[in-house]
Scaffold this active site. Structure first.
Site, PDB file in Angstrom:
ATOM      1  CD  GLU A 241      -3.424   6.827   5.654  1.00 40.68           C
ATOM      2  OE1 GLU A 241      -4.461   6.281   6.085  1.00 40.68           O
ATOM      3  OE2 GLU A 241      -2.275   6.400   5.883  1.00 40.68           O
TER       4      GLU A 241
ATOM      5  CD  GLU B 127      -2.576   1.216   2.708  1.00 41.17           C
ATOM      6  OE1 GLU B 127      -2.914   0.089   3.148  1.00 41.17           O
ATOM      7  OE2 GLU B 127      -2.871   2.285   3.258  1.00 41.17           O
TER       8      GLU B 127
END
Length: 286
Positions: free
Chosen positions: A165, A160
């Site tokens: 984020e 990933e």
């Protein structure tokens, strides 16, 4: 005895013998020195969405992940393909999280994916976005493997890449992270960094990732703040990043990280706005 004899030889002869010892033996090949391949990126995107249309996101470029079963993080939203949760208007893609009954959940949102429509092996990824705010929001701009090529678990074995984020209870901090079987948050070994962005929810910023065969770097507005390098000892457990990945854009609500300090229900609706998504191809330098 041989050493003493050599010391007694005239100096010019000693120099001549030393030079002869360093000469390449006739017919032998010089040692091969590996040439490191250098890379750059094309100046024109090979894949992009400028959102110069209206309505639902372009179905030739975007699909949806749907549902509300926590998504492995105890998240609280139900992802839909409803126009209220993701739409394009006046050159901007909006992903909107709403406080409303949706499926069996108390919030609705959207998670857009390019899988099967935009799958990429290496490249430079630029996303110009404005983030939501408020305790309980968890927006992300990220990438997952488009196939399960390694190990016996899709995640984390196949990797990933988190280009951006953000969790609303830590408003000014933006994160980039890498997850693999060897390096991931569930075993507290993930690789990443963060940077303070005071206007993350009021101004647009360019979140980018440069993915090369031997290094992945993350930047905000052109300023690199995290790099992950492929070491010579790495196998797929540390570096599964040699297979195609696809992009994801979403707002989660609550969850293990986003909901660590609860959810403020007075903040809704909350939106992430995206001005453009551009992918530039990897090119070998000549």
């Amino acid at each position: 005895m041989m050493r003493i004899a050599l010391l007694l030889l005239p100096l010019p002869l000693l120099i001549s013998m030393a030079c002869q010892e360093n000469e390449t033996i006739p017919g032998s090949k010089p040692p091969i020195v590996p040439i490191k391949t250098e890379y750059t990126f094309g100046s024109t995107p090979s894949w992009q969405d400028e959102f110069d249309y209206s309505g639902k996101p372009d179905p030739t470029k975007w699909g949806y992940d749907l549902g509300g079963k926590g998504w492995g993080n105890n998240e609280l939203q139900n992802y839909t393909n409803n126009l209220d949760n993701s739409f394009v208007k006046e050159g901007i893609l909006t992903i909107k999280a709403i406080k409303e009954a949706s499926g069996t959940n108390a919030y609705s949102s959207a998670r857009l994916v390019t899988k099967g429509k935009g799958d990429f092996l290496y490249g430079k990824f630029e996303i110009r976005a404005k983030l939501p705010s408020g305790v309980g929001t968890w927006p992300a701009i990220w990438m997952l493997a488009s196939q399960s090529a390694y190990g016996n678990q899709y995640w984390p074995d196949n990797g990933e890449l988190d280009i951006m984020e953000h969790v609303g209870y830590d408003q000014s901090k933006v994160h980039a992270n890498v997850h693999t079987k060897a390096f991931n948050h569930s075993i507290q070994t993930n690789k990443g960094n963060n940077r303070m962005v005071d206007a993350a929810s009021t101004d647009f910023h360019v979140y980018s990732c440069e993915w090369k065969p031997d290094i992945i770097t993350f930047a905000i507005d052109g300023q690199t703040y995290f790099s992950f390098k492929k070491e010579a000892t790495y196998g797929w457990q540390e570096w599964p990043f040699d297979k195609p990945f696809h992009l994801l854009l979403n707002i989660a609500i609550g969850g293990n990280w986003g909901g660590a300090k609860g959810v403020d229900n007075t903040i809704f609706p909350q939106s992430m706005e995206i001005d453009y998504v551009r992918v530039y191809p990897l090119i070998e330098k000549k």
